[in-house]
Design a protein around this motif. Structure first.
Motif, short mmCIF file in Angstrom:
data_model
loop_
_atom_site.label_atom_id
_atom_site.label_comp_id
_atom_site.label_asym_id
_atom_site.label_seq_id
_atom_site.Cartn_x
_atom_site.Cartn_y
_atom_site.Cartn_z
N THR A 1 0.82 -1.20 0.00
CA THR A 1 0.00 0.00 0.00
C THR A 1 0.86 1.25 0.00
OG1 THR A 1 -1.75 -1.16 1.19
CG2 THR A 1 -1.80 1.24 1.25
N GLN A 2 1.96 1.23 0.75
CA GLN A 2 2.83 2.40 0.81
C GLN A 2 3.51 2.67 -0.53
OE1 GLN A 2 5.10 1.01 4.24
NE2 GLN A 2 4.44 2.82 5.41
N VAL A 3 4.00 1.63 -1.19
CA VAL A 3 4.67 1.88 -2.47
C VAL A 3 3.66 2.29 -3.54
CG1 VAL A 3 6.63 0.40 -1.94
CG2 VAL A 3 4.68 -0.58 -3.17
N ARG A 4 2.45 1.75 -3.45
CA ARG A 4 1.40 2.18 -4.38
C ARG A 4 1.08 3.66 -4.14
NH1 ARG A 4 -0.80 3.34 -8.25
NH2 ARG A 4 -2.68 2.52 -9.21
N ASP A 5 0.99 4.04 -2.88
CA ASP A 5 0.72 5.43 -2.52
C ASP A 5 1.83 6.35 -2.99
OD1 ASP A 5 -0.82 7.49 -1.00
OD2 ASP A 5 0.93 7.48 0.31
N ALA A 6 3.07 5.84 -3.04
CA ALA A 6 4.22 6.63 -3.49
C ALA A 6 4.31 6.73 -5.01
CB ALA A 6 5.50 6.04 -2.93
N GLY A 7 3.42 6.02 -5.72
CA GLY A 7 3.37 6.14 -7.18
C GLY A 7 3.76 4.90 -7.94
N ALA A 8 4.18 3.84 -7.25
CA ALA A 8 4.56 2.61 -7.94
C ALA A 8 3.34 1.96 -8.59
CB ALA A 8 5.21 1.63 -6.97
N GLN A 9 3.56 1.38 -9.75
CA GLN A 9 2.52 0.64 -10.46
C GLN A 9 2.84 -0.85 -10.55
OE1 GLN A 9 3.58 3.54 -13.48
NE2 GLN A 9 1.43 3.68 -14.05
N VAL A 10 4.10 -1.17 -10.39
CA VAL A 10 4.61 -2.53 -10.56
C VAL A 10 5.47 -2.88 -9.36
CG1 VAL A 10 5.97 -4.05 -12.07
CG2 VAL A 10 4.67 -2.15 -13.08
N VAL A 11 5.49 -4.16 -8.99
CA VAL A 11 6.40 -4.60 -7.92
C VAL A 11 7.01 -5.94 -8.32
CG1 VAL A 11 4.50 -5.64 -6.60
CG2 VAL A 11 6.67 -5.12 -5.46
N GLU A 12 8.33 -6.02 -8.22
CA GLU A 12 9.05 -7.26 -8.48
C GLU A 12 8.98 -8.13 -7.23
OE1 GLU A 12 13.59 -8.60 -9.84
OE2 GLU A 12 13.10 -6.49 -9.49
N ILE A 13 8.75 -9.42 -7.44
CA ILE A 13 8.58 -10.34 -6.31
C ILE A 13 9.34 -11.63 -6.58
CG2 ILE A 13 6.91 -11.74 -5.02
CD1 ILE A 13 4.80 -9.58 -5.67
N GLY A 14 10.06 -12.10 -5.57
CA GLY A 14 10.64 -13.43 -5.63
C GLY A 14 11.91 -13.57 -6.44
N HIS A 15 12.66 -12.48 -6.64
CA HIS A 15 13.90 -12.61 -7.39
C HIS A 15 14.83 -13.60 -6.68
CE1 HIS A 15 17.79 -11.59 -9.17
NE2 HIS A 15 17.10 -11.09 -10.19
N SER A 16 15.61 -14.32 -7.46
CA SER A 16 16.46 -15.38 -6.89
C SER A 16 17.46 -14.84 -5.87
CB SER A 16 17.20 -16.12 -8.00
OG SER A 16 18.08 -15.25 -8.69
N GLU A 17 17.88 -13.59 -6.01
CA GLU A 17 18.80 -13.01 -5.03
C GLU A 17 18.12 -12.88 -3.68
OE1 GLU A 17 21.30 -10.43 -8.34
OE2 GLU A 17 19.81 -9.44 -7.08
N ARG A 18 16.85 -12.53 -3.69
CA ARG A 18 16.12 -12.41 -2.43
C ARG A 18 15.81 -13.80 -1.86
NH1 ARG A 18 15.00 -7.58 -0.84
NH2 ARG A 18 13.67 -8.50 0.77
N ARG A 19 15.52 -14.73 -2.72
CA ARG A 19 15.27 -16.09 -2.25
C ARG A 19 16.55 -16.71 -1.67
NH1 ARG A 19 10.50 -18.75 -4.97
NH2 ARG A 19 9.66 -17.34 -6.57
N GLY A 20 17.65 -16.59 -2.43
CA GLY A 20 18.88 -17.27 -2.04
C GLY A 20 19.69 -16.57 -0.98
N LEU A 21 19.75 -15.23 -1.05
CA LEU A 21 20.60 -14.48 -0.14
C LEU A 21 19.86 -13.96 1.09
CD1 LEU A 21 22.62 -12.37 -2.76
CD2 LEU A 21 23.31 -14.50 -1.63
N ASP B 1 8.94 -19.78 -0.40
CA ASP B 1 7.80 -19.82 -1.32
C ASP B 1 6.56 -19.21 -0.67
OD1 ASP B 1 9.27 -21.03 -3.31
OD2 ASP B 1 8.63 -23.06 -2.81
N GLU B 2 6.40 -19.43 0.63
CA GLU B 2 5.24 -18.90 1.33
C GLU B 2 5.27 -17.36 1.37
OE1 GLU B 2 5.80 -23.03 2.16
OE2 GLU B 2 7.19 -21.35 2.45
N MET B 3 6.46 -16.79 1.59
CA MET B 3 6.59 -15.34 1.57
C MET B 3 6.28 -14.78 0.19
SD MET B 3 10.13 -14.77 3.70
CE MET B 3 10.30 -15.21 5.43
N VAL B 4 6.79 -15.44 -0.83
CA VAL B 4 6.54 -14.99 -2.20
C VAL B 4 5.05 -15.01 -2.50
CG1 VAL B 4 6.91 -15.56 -4.63
CG2 VAL B 4 8.83 -15.63 -3.03
N ALA B 5 4.37 -16.09 -2.11
CA ALA B 5 2.94 -16.18 -2.34
C ALA B 5 2.18 -15.07 -1.63
CB ALA B 5 2.42 -17.55 -1.89
#
Length: 276
Positions: free
Chosen positions: A90-110, A115-119
């Motif tokens: 909600t905050q990033v949408r309020d700041a003007g974002a239209q898109v959000v990247e989710i589940g990049h392998s760097e965030r998963r691995g590092l 999978d539950e967080m990504v969902a």
């Protein structure tokens, strides 16, 4: 007798880039101002994912009415609360974002994203009115064992488990094999990609019969040299890293995207049934 054939509305070809942890405010503004002189080809949906610190600068620097979508590289699934250092959808949408990247392998691995967080993030993004760009992809150990298709299909099923079937059409999926990402990544051959794309479509069909993703993209060591071959595959665009970290690089890729749209239009018109 004249027979009228309904034409399917052409799907846009998506071309986007994540800047990851690069660019100061000044560098972000310079990039966008240079990009502002570029006309995004008709039929191409461009998107930029700057670091959160530069979101407002990118939005301000884009020309009024720009077709370029702007988003962020991550957000939390919770609506609010004691999550130090996090920001909500909600905050990033309020700041003007239209898109959000989710589940990049760097965030998963590092950073330990499960999978539950990504969902949870995919569901939260849709609830906030954002376009989720869900990243999926296998490590080399899985690829070399011949299990890439099943591995990625399972990632998709898990990530979309909490999504209403009708809302699957609002999700963008980016297939990014882990072994093809980053400075040390090696470019995938088109033959490496096709089977996984089919597996992703199959997983989506299992979850939401008759529903298509908003877009299915490929990312991983994409360059101006291999972009044309990749764009000629049965996919909806590319999610690009380093090759698009300069405005000139992104502009070149947009141009290639425009040519890919033209080729698809020509192919479509060639196969369009004639009236009789």
């Amino acid at each position: 007798m004249t027979v009228l054939h309904a034409r399917t509305e052409p799907r846009p070809l998506w071309l986007g880039t994540s800047w990851k942890m690069t660019k100061t405010l000044a560098e972000s503004r310079a990039y966008v101002e240079e990009l502002g002189h570029t006309v995004v080809p008709e039929g191409v949906q461009a998107f930029l994912l700057p670091p959160l610190t530069s979101l407002h600068v990118v939005l301000d620097a884009l020309p009024t009415g720009s077709p370029v979508l702007v988003g962020v590289q991550n957000a939390h699934w919770g609506p609010d609360g004691p999550m130090t250092g996090e920001v909500s959808m909600t905050q990033v949408r309020d700041a003007g974002a239209q898109v959000v990247e989710i589940g990049h392998s760097e965030r998963r691995g590092l950073l330990g994203e499960t999978d539950e967080m990504v969902a949870a993030k995919v569901a939260a993004a849709l609830d906030a009115g954002l376009v989720p760009v869900l990243c999926v992809g296998e490590p080399w150990s899985v690829r070399s064992a011949g299990r890439a298709d099943a591995y990625v299909a399972d990632q998709v099923r898990s990530a979309l488990a909490d999504v209403d079937p009708d809302d699957v059409s609002r999700v963008v999926v980016a297939y990014e094999p882990v072994w093809a990402i980053g400075e040390g990544g090696r470019a995938a051959e088109p033959a490496d990609v096709v089977g996984v794309l089919d597996a992703i479509r199959g997983a989506v069909a299992d979850l939401a019969p008759g529903v298509r993703l908003r877009a299915l993209l490929y990312g991983g060591s994409v360059t101006t040299e291999n972009a044309t071959d990749l764009l000629d595959l049965d996919l909806d665009g590319l999610f690009v890293g380093r090759a698009a970290w300069t405005a000139a690089g992104f502009t070149a890729l947009l141009s290639l995207g425009g040519r890919a749209v033209d080729r698809r239009d020509e192919l479509s018109s060639t196969h369009q049934p004639r009236s009789r």
